[in-house]
Enzyme design. Structure first.
Site, PDB file in Angstrom:
ATOM      1  N   HIS A 122     122.820  33.093  29.296  1.00  0.00           N
ATOM      2  CA  HIS A 122     124.214  33.202  29.352  1.00  0.00           C
ATOM      3  C   HIS A 122     124.937  32.969  28.063  1.00  0.00           C
ATOM      4  O   HIS A 122     125.468  32.157  27.716  1.00  0.00           O
ATOM      5  CB  HIS A 122     124.727  32.460  30.427  1.00  0.00           C
ATOM      6  CG  HIS A 122     125.837  32.690  31.043  1.00  0.00           C
ATOM      7  ND1 HIS A 122     126.179  33.678  32.091  1.00  0.00           N
ATOM      8  CD2 HIS A 122     127.402  32.131  30.994  1.00  0.00           C
ATOM      9  CE1 HIS A 122     127.124  33.973  32.488  1.00  0.00           C
ATOM     10  NE2 HIS A 122     127.969  33.237  31.781  1.00  0.00           N
ATOM     11  N   GLU A 155     126.515  38.791  28.127  1.00  0.00           N
ATOM     12  CA  GLU A 155     127.650  39.641  27.834  1.00  0.00           C
ATOM     13  C   GLU A 155     127.802  39.668  26.099  1.00  0.00           C
ATOM     14  O   GLU A 155     128.405  38.749  25.677  1.00  0.00           O
ATOM     15  CB  GLU A 155     128.788  38.949  28.353  1.00  0.00           C
ATOM     16  CG  GLU A 155     129.009  39.155  30.015  1.00  0.00           C
ATOM     17  CD  GLU A 155     130.176  38.610  30.461  1.00  0.00           C
ATOM     18  OE1 GLU A 155     130.964  37.868  30.009  1.00  0.00           O
ATOM     19  OE2 GLU A 155     130.541  39.088  31.764  1.00  0.00           O
ATOM     20  N   GLU A 242     127.420  40.567  37.136  1.00  0.00           N
ATOM     21  CA  GLU A 242     128.479  39.505  37.555  1.00  0.00           C
ATOM     22  C   GLU A 242     129.812  40.081  37.895  1.00  0.00           C
ATOM     23  O   GLU A 242     130.294  41.318  37.265  1.00  0.00           O
ATOM     24  CB  GLU A 242     128.743  38.736  35.862  1.00  0.00           C
ATOM     25  CG  GLU A 242     129.691  37.753  36.216  1.00  0.00           C
ATOM     26  CD  GLU A 242     129.673  37.187  34.951  1.00  0.00           C
ATOM     27  OE1 GLU A 242     128.588  36.689  34.479  1.00  0.00           O
ATOM     28  OE2 GLU A 242     131.010  36.664  34.359  1.00  0.00           O
ATOM     29  N   ALA A 248     139.975  39.292  34.160  1.00  0.00           N
ATOM     30  CA  ALA A 248     138.667  38.887  33.406  1.00  0.00           C
ATOM     31  C   ALA A 248     138.566  37.535  32.900  1.00  0.00           C
ATOM     32  O   ALA A 248     137.633  37.009  32.503  1.00  0.00           O
ATOM     33  CB  ALA A 248     138.440  39.951  32.275  1.00  0.00           C
ATOM     34  N   SER A 249     139.693  36.690  32.686  1.00  0.00           N
ATOM     35  CA  SER A 249     139.699  35.403  32.206  1.00  0.00           C
ATOM     36  C   SER A 249     139.000  34.551  33.412  1.00  0.00           C
ATOM     37  O   SER A 249     138.701  33.424  32.992  1.00  0.00           O
ATOM     38  CB  SER A 249     141.064  35.022  32.164  1.00  0.00           C
ATOM     39  OG  SER A 249     141.787  34.964  33.360  1.00  0.00           O
ATOM     40  N   TRP A 276     130.524  35.734  40.800  1.00  0.00           N
ATOM     41  CA  TRP A 276     130.736  34.785  40.000  1.00  0.00           C
ATOM     42  C   TRP A 276     131.937  33.815  40.659  1.00  0.00           C
ATOM     43  O   TRP A 276     132.842  34.422  41.028  1.00  0.00           O
ATOM     44  CB  TRP A 276     131.274  35.247  38.547  1.00  0.00           C
ATOM     45  CG  TRP A 276     131.363  34.133  37.682  1.00  0.00           C
ATOM     46  CD1 TRP A 276     132.420  33.568  37.133  1.00  0.00           C
ATOM     47  CD2 TRP A 276     130.341  33.564  36.829  1.00  0.00           C
ATOM     48  NE1 TRP A 276     132.524  32.597  36.415  1.00  0.00           N
ATOM     49  CE2 TRP A 276     130.859  32.525  35.850  1.00  0.00           C
ATOM     50  CE3 TRP A 276     129.062  33.898  36.774  1.00  0.00           C
ATOM     51  CZ2 TRP A 276     130.550  31.695  34.976  1.00  0.00           C
ATOM     52  CZ3 TRP A 276     128.192  32.826  35.808  1.00  0.00           C
ATOM     53  CH2 TRP A 276     129.129  31.936  34.997  1.00  0.00           C
ATOM     54  N   LYS A 281     135.489  24.544  38.929  1.00  0.00           N
ATOM     55  CA  LYS A 281     136.593  24.155  38.047  1.00  0.00           C
ATOM     56  C   LYS A 281     137.769  24.564  38.670  1.00  0.00           C
ATOM     57  O   LYS A 281     137.841  25.622  39.656  1.00  0.00           O
ATOM     58  CB  LYS A 281     136.340  25.205  36.918  1.00  0.00           C
ATOM     59  CG  LYS A 281     137.122  25.081  35.799  1.00  0.00           C
ATOM     60  CD  LYS A 281     136.759  25.720  34.664  1.00  0.00           C
ATOM     61  CE  LYS A 281     137.559  25.939  33.463  1.00  0.00           C
ATOM     62  NZ  LYS A 281     137.398  26.874  32.265  1.00  0.00           N
ATOM     63  N   GLU A 283     139.785  27.114  38.930  1.00  0.00           N
ATOM     64  CA  GLU A 283     140.273  28.425  38.345  1.00  0.00           C
ATOM     65  C   GLU A 283     139.797  29.391  39.316  1.00  0.00           C
ATOM     66  O   GLU A 283     139.196  28.699  40.496  1.00  0.00           O
ATOM     67  CB  GLU A 283     139.489  28.668  37.182  1.00  0.00           C
ATOM     68  CG  GLU A 283     138.102  28.676  37.069  1.00  0.00           C
ATOM     69  CD  GLU A 283     137.250  29.149  35.831  1.00  0.00           C
ATOM     70  OE1 GLU A 283     138.081  29.463  35.057  1.00  0.00           O
ATOM     71  OE2 GLU A 283     136.099  29.194  36.001  1.00  0.00           O
TER      72      GLU A 283
END
Length: 661
Positions: A122, A155, A242, A248-249, A276, A281, A283
């Site tokens: 990653h 990525e 993914e 995308a954030s 994903w 977290k 988010e």
């Protein structure tokens, strides 16, 4: 429609295969890439559907075998992704042993549970030496297990494809020293979006590799699907390693409609996909809440919105990645969810299966210009009738099953009226359904005007001249749907009454939009509507336009002479648009059953000119022309009746059958 014995057999097979698939890897075996399709040990198509653990250095508490076991048992995954963080604090470059031990817990857990596992490097920057050492170690330790998949660069951000390609070739060679055949996933630049760069210069002489594309539905739209479609067409195998529904954030609001479009697209293309992520977290993309136990056994109250939706999606797939749907939508439609949405275009439909002797569902009218709508209903493959949807509140419809000897019934609700009337909103929430698989069939898109819409072909409720101009509409009985049922093919209607190729029935181009102007809009209206996307990808596109271009209008308004050059020019541009949208389709041009004599000769001349223009086009199959026998239509408003539509379908059947084969 499938008969009862087929349904029962499919149900039995599904139950049986799910039962024996306690170890999916044992059933599927060594993965292999055939063309662009991921396949099992016997060469049959298979899909991996699962989820990714979050960064190992940020969310280590979820990296354990019990969490893997829960994801298999409750989320129904056949693959997990162990995302070993590389660059950030406490990641692999700082603490290699700690992070290796974390992902090995996931790897060992996946092997024990008999599911696949992606070993994900990653990273966002190239670290060739470290990656070679790591993957050499992983290949030695785990290469003998068919469960293993290597994702060698998550990525790439700023690297060029040439840099990524060179790095990937080194890592692939290192892995192959100790693992000859397990699948390898290769990333592409700009956060795994530039699959088009891979398409221009793919890796040579490397077996069993696929290239990764990542999407976040709140940011990445149709353009990324188009780009990926082009790569697939060029023979580039793609794996969605993914994905998620927000920006995308990784945060922000979930775009439900766009995420659903991606799910539908991946199902259509038979792509494997990973969502994903398993993390807590604060988010949108972290699917768990802090209340979630580290070892699984998560309650719904332990999941955030993304987690709930992801779990719901994943539980609809079987161990081979076959998607079991409760509702199948076709035509021009816009879903709000899997079980609710708008039927927009003529003969757009929603289908589901149920048990028992009756079924209830709710629909409501979503008017455009104050109009109402009609639906046509088919149960167990038999036409039941057409029914009015005349208010803006939900209206409950109840239908009895026609064949009481069946244990499982199917019902399909069609929009009988066209887009100009507005939409029919179908709400399937609370309807008791049985999941089933959409059988792949050949696909036809019928582009046209009122003839293709089914204008004037149904006088069962109101005789011609009574009520509104659309009270005799029934797209279900139009020639396109009738022909498609006879061919056992899927269909989509893109048609608007009164519209033409360069002008309409009673207006010139500057007064009103024409069919090419509205075709790319989902709602077949000029502005403010969603884009009509290219997921359908028909094998054959049938165009039947020209009746209105050649018309004299209402005889009261002054009408300019027919302009052959404008008609041909617009036709050519429209065909070019179709080829851009559907690169692999065949096109057939139809004359009109309502145009005869000298006008028909003129129309055929124009169609021949269009065909001639594309005669040197080697990228596509030659354009075909079909000429109907002259007809004196017996429907309302000098349009085909349902019997006339049947005759048209019978005429077209041998011609279309040959083209589809």
């Amino acid at each position: 429609m499938r008969n009862l014995s087929k349904v029962v057999s499919l149900l039995f097979i599904t139950i049986f295969t799910l039962g024996i698939a306690k170890n999916p890897v044992q059933e599927i075996g060594n993965l292999q890439v055939i063309g662009t399709q991921l396949s099992d040990q016997h060469g049959k198509a298979v899909r991996l559907i699962g989820t990714s653990f979050g960064w190992s250095n940020f969310h280590p508490r979820f990296y354990n075998a019990k969490a893997v076991k829960w994801l298999k048992k409750d989320w129904n995954v056949n693959v997990v992704r162990a995302s070993m963080g590389i660059e950030p604090e406490n990641a692999y470059l700082q603490n290699p042993n700690t992070n290796k031990k974390l992902i090995e817990k996931v790897i060992d857990g996946a092997i024990k549970e008999g599911i696949y596992v992606i070993i994900d490097w990653h990273a966002h920057v190239i670290h060739t030496k470290e990656a070679k050492d790591f993957f050499a170690e992983m290949a030695i330790k785990y290469g003998k297990h068919p469960n293993i998949i290597y994702e060698i660069y998550n990525e790439p951000v700023k690297d060029s494809w040439e840099q990524v390609k060179s790095y990937s070739e080194e890592i692939i060679a290192e892995i192959r020293k100790n693992d000859d055949d397990n699948l390898i996933l290769v990333g592409c630049p700009e956060w795994d979006q530039r699959i088009d760069w891979v398409q221009q210069n793919p890796i040579k002489n490397a077996k069993n590799i696929m290239y990764t594309v990542h999407f976040y539905a709140g940011t990445h739209g149709q353009w990324l699907r188009d780009r990926t479609d082009a790569a697939l067409k060029a023979g580039i195998p793609v794996f969605i390693s993914e994905s998620a529904g927000m920006e995308a954030s990784g945060d922000g609001k979930i775009d439900d409609a766009e995420w659903q479009r991606y799910i539908d697209w991946m199902n259509e293309k038979k792509l494997s996909w990973i969502t994903w992520s398993i993390s807590d977290k604060k988010e949108s993309c972290s699917m768990l809440l802090p209340s979630a136990e580290s070892t699984g056994n998560w309650k719904i109250s332990d999941l955030n919105e993304s987690g709930i939706k992801t779990r719901d999606y994943l539980r609809k797939y079987d161990y081979r990645g076959h998607f079991d749907q409760n509702f199948i939508w076709k035509g021009r439609f816009e879903k709000s969810s899997e079980n609710s949405g708008k039927l927009i275009g003529p003969a757009s439909s929603v289908e589901f299966q149920f048990q028992g002797n009756s079924v209830e569902f709710n629909v409501k009218n979503v008017p455009y210009q104050g109009y109402y709508n009609y639906i046509s209903v088919e149960i167990d493959g038999k036409y039941v009738g057409r029914f009015k949807v005349d208010n803006n509140d939900f209206k409950k419809f109840t239908f009895d099953a026609s064949d009481l000897s069946r244990k499982v019934h199917s019902i399909r609700i069609y929009k009988a009226t066209e887009a100009a009337m507005g939409e029919v909103f179908f709400d399937g929430k609370g309807v008791s359904t049985i999941a089933f698989q959409n059988e792949p069939k050949k696909k036809i898109e019928f582009i046209g005007d009122s003839i293709t819409c089914g204008f004037g072909n149904d006088e069962t409720d109101k005789k011609c001249g009574e009520g509104q101009w659309f009270d005799q509409h029934n797209a279900y009985l139009a020639y396109g749907p009738v022909l498609s049922r006879k061919l056992d093919s899927e269909f989509l209607l893109s048609s608007v009454s009164g519209f033409g190729m360069y002008r309409n029935w009673n207006t010139e181009k500057w007064e009103e939009n024409i069919l090419p102007d509205v075709y790319n809009n989902l709602y077949l209206r000029p502005s403010g509507t969603a884009k009509f996307e290219n997921i359908f990808q028909p094998d054959l596109v049938s165009i039947c336009l020209g009746t209105n271009d050649l018309s004299s209008g209402d005889g009261k308004k002054e009408r300019l002479p027919f302009n052959k050059h404008k008609f041909i020019g617009n036709y050519i541009e429209f065909v070019q648009n179709i080829y851009r949208k559907y690169p692999n389709t065949k096109i057939v041009l139809l004359n009109s059953p309502m145009v005869a004599g000298e006008q028909n000769k003129l129309l055929i001349e124009c169609l021949l000119e269009v065909k001639k223009f594309f005669s040197n086009n080697t990228k596509h199959s030659p354009i075909e022309i079909f000429e109907f026998q002259e007809m004196k239509p017996e429907g309302c408003g000098y349009h085909p009746s349902s019997k006339d539509d049947q005759k048209m379908a019978d005429e077209l059947f041998p011609f279309f059958s040959k083209l589809l084969n």
